[in-house]
Enzyme design. Structure first.
Site, PDB file in Angstrom:
ATOM      1  N   GLU A 115       0.837  -1.198   0.000  1.00 47.11           N
ATOM      2  CA  GLU A 115       0.000   0.000   0.000  1.00 47.11           C
ATOM      3  C   GLU A 115       0.869   1.246   0.000  1.00 47.11           C
ATOM      4  O   GLU A 115       1.909   1.288   0.662  1.00 47.11           O
ATOM      5  CB  GLU A 115      -0.903   0.014   1.235  1.00 47.11           C
ATOM      6  CG  GLU A 115      -1.894  -1.140   1.228  1.00 47.11           C
ATOM      7  CD  GLU A 115      -2.955  -1.044   2.315  1.00 47.11           C
ATOM      8  OE1 GLU A 115      -2.757  -0.281   3.273  1.00 47.11           O
ATOM      9  OE2 GLU A 115      -3.969  -1.743   2.192  1.00 47.11           O
ATOM     10  N   CYS A 357      -1.033   7.583   8.952  1.00 48.11           N
ATOM     11  CA  CYS A 357       0.117   6.905   9.556  1.00 48.11           C
ATOM     12  C   CYS A 357      -0.349   5.774  10.458  1.00 48.11           C
ATOM     13  O   CYS A 357      -1.208   5.968  11.311  1.00 48.11           O
ATOM     14  CB  CYS A 357       0.881   7.876  10.462  1.00 48.11           C
ATOM     15  SG  CYS A 357       1.950   8.948   9.582  1.00 48.11           S
TER      16      CYS A 357
HETATM   17  N1  SAH Z   1       8.753   1.763  10.374  1.00 49.61           N
HETATM   18  C1  SAH Z   1       9.043   3.126  10.216  1.00 49.61           C
HETATM   19  C2  SAH Z   1       8.255   3.791   9.123  1.00 49.61           C
HETATM   20  C3  SAH Z   1       6.808   3.399   8.974  1.00 49.61           C
HETATM   21  S1  SAH Z   1       5.748   3.900  10.294  1.00 49.61           S
HETATM   22  C4  SAH Z   1       8.873   3.861  11.537  1.00 49.61           C
HETATM   23  O1  SAH Z   1       8.327   3.292  12.472  1.00 49.61           O
HETATM   24  O2  SAH Z   1       9.340   4.999  11.614  1.00 49.61           O
HETATM   25  C5  SAH Z   1       5.605   5.647   9.975  1.00 49.61           C
HETATM   26  C6  SAH Z   1       5.169   6.465  11.167  1.00 49.61           C
HETATM   27  O3  SAH Z   1       3.808   6.181  11.519  1.00 49.61           O
HETATM   28  C7  SAH Z   1       5.998   6.182  12.409  1.00 49.61           C
HETATM   29  O4  SAH Z   1       6.466   7.346  13.012  1.00 49.61           O
HETATM   30  C8  SAH Z   1       4.996   5.478  13.272  1.00 49.61           C
HETATM   31  O5  SAH Z   1       5.309   5.570  14.606  1.00 49.61           O
HETATM   32  C9  SAH Z   1       3.712   6.147  12.911  1.00 49.61           C
HETATM   33  N2  SAH Z   1       2.542   5.409  13.380  1.00 49.61           N
HETATM   34  C10 SAH Z   1       2.404   4.084  13.498  1.00 49.61           C
HETATM   35  N3  SAH Z   1       1.180   3.772  13.976  1.00 49.61           N
HETATM   36  C11 SAH Z   1       0.522   4.921  14.158  1.00 49.61           C
HETATM   37  C12 SAH Z   1      -0.792   5.264  14.609  1.00 49.61           C
HETATM   38  N4  SAH Z   1      -1.684   4.332  14.941  1.00 49.61           N
HETATM   39  N5  SAH Z   1      -1.121   6.565  14.682  1.00 49.61           N
HETATM   40  C13 SAH Z   1      -0.246   7.519  14.316  1.00 49.61           C
HETATM   41  N6  SAH Z   1       0.996   7.273  13.858  1.00 49.61           N
HETATM   42  C14 SAH Z   1       1.391   5.982  13.790  1.00 49.61           C
END
Ligand code: SAH
Ligand code: SF4
Length: 370
Positions: A115, A357
């Site tokens: 995705e 995110c």
């Molecule tokens: N694995 C990498 C990149 C993908 S996640 C990382 O963790 O940085 C991208 C971003 O989305 C990260 O900062 C992560 O913490 C955030 N994220 C994950 N789950 C989320 C949620 N439920 N609500 C808001 N942000 C979230």
């Protein structure tokens, strides 16, 4: 989002791929640099400058098959057709959330699904890319992390997400920014992420400035060192979520280092690249959103050139977290700023289609789109 005429939220599973899905021996063109293609064409007896023409059709013009490449002679079209494919993957769905975000679902050659999310805001077109099918790191608040892990994506599969996204945009509109914030942890698939970044940056391909390519990671120090040695000064975004070692270890069980070690590694990244590091902090009501949490974060980042991106938690079905009130989010940002740390709260686009995110989920084999 300015879609091509007639484009709306739609299912395309019946439409099939843009061009042939890769049979065994034909390689995806997105796996090659222009120089590599020139070398291969030369080896096959064609003029190397043809690679320039082919890549011009393939990237800026978005050609979906070789026959559409008008100034390429028939003999070369035949050669290209028997050795390469224009897309190894195909777009099966694009959901327009109505707020500027479009979630794109892509079927990979082996039936797995990736995705990507296209977002238009403030005159920029930002593309959020996945680098793994799922993620093995299991962050407690992340739909991807809770959904499991299937495999790493190849560099060409990462690049093809951008080709599919570009095909949804109006002709005059181009992807201006890329963030590796979709499914997966870039540091677990760094070679492919950096190879794809080369192509996203190349003037003959997407021509996206290095600073406009952001790699978001939990921040394994050795991986940060590798990104610092990369030829392109990309933007580093480190997912921190808590300055307290014990709380971070609970929220982020796959964290490769303590908050202190992570921030030190990011500081070395700044010193060697002069690129300001962004810290991401998912704000979870009653978990990591107190004034004490903001103070601890400010202490940890004191003296470091840093920017904190506060991301209010996006709801994930079945998970026990709550999104803090906007009042609380603004208060957290103010607490950081009052202590000399630059910060802002991120607007969440795409929540309506689970494209924000952390809301991207792994489609398990039962849900495979063939
Ligand atoms: N694995 C990498 C990149 C993908 S996640 C990382 O963790 O940085 C991208 C971003 O989305 C990260 O900062 C992560 O913490 C955030 N994220 C994950 N789950 C989320 C949620 N439920 N609500 C808001 N942000 C979230
Ligand atoms: Fe993986 Fe990033 Fe989700 Fe954590 S937040 S599970 S590292 S994709």
């Amino acid at each position: 989002m300015r879609p091509r005429e007639g484009f709306a939220s739609f299912w395309m599973s019946t439409m099939g791929p843009d061009c042939d899905t890769a049979p065994q021996k034909r390689r995806p063109l997105a796996a090659l640099t222009r120089e590599a293609l020139a070398g291969e064409l030369k080896g096959a007896g064609f003029a190397p400058y043809r690679a320039r023409q082919v890549m011009h059709w393939f990237y800026p013009k978005g050609a979906g098959d070789f026959a559409a490449m008008k100034n390429i002679p028939a003999g070369l079209v035949g050669y290209l057709d028997s050795h390469y494919v224009c897309r190894s993957s195909h777009m099966v769905a694009a959901h327009d959330s109505g707020d500027g975000a479009t979630k794109i679902q892509i079927a990979l050659a082996d039936g797995e699904t990736a995705e990507a999310v296209l977002m238009e805001a403030g005159g920029h077109v930002t593309l959020c890319l996945s680098c793994q099918v799922g993620c093995p790191l299991g962050c407690l608040f992340c739909a991807t992390g809770q959904g499991g892990y299937a495999r790493d994506m190849d560099a060409h599969e990462i690049v093809e997400q951008a080709l599919h996204a570009q095909s949804l945009l109006a002709r005059e509109s181009r992807v201006s920014n890329v963030v590796f914030m979709g499914m997966g942890e870039p540091c677990l698939n760094l070679e492919a992420v950096l190879a794809a970044s080369e192509i996203l940056n190349a003037p003959w391909a997407f021509h996206i400035g290095a600073r406009k390519i952001a790699i978001s990671t939990l921040g394994d120090p050795r991986c940060i060192e590798s990104i610092a040695r990369f030829r392109l000064p990309v933007t580093l975004a480190v997912s921190l979520h808590s300055a307290h070692a014990e709380l971070r270890a609970r929220l982020v069980p796959g964290a490769p280092a303590t908050p202190q070690e992570t921030v030190e590694a990011a500081w070395r990244y700044f010193k060697s690249t002069r690129r300001e590091v962004t810290y991401e902090y998912v704000l979870l009501a009653g978990v990591n959103d107190s004034t004490g949490d903001a103070e601890a974060l400010a202490r940890l980042l004191r003296g470091k050139r840093a920017f904190v991106n506060v991301i209010p938690y996006n709801q994930v079905e079945g998970l026990p977290f709550e999104r803090p009130s906007s009042h609380k989010v603004a208060g957290f940002v103010r607490s950081l700023e009052a202590r000399g740390v630059k910060a802002s709260a991120r607007r969440s686009l795409g929540r309506g289609v689970h494209a924000a995110c952390g809301q991207l989920r792994l489609a398990r084999p039962a849900g495979r789109l063939k």
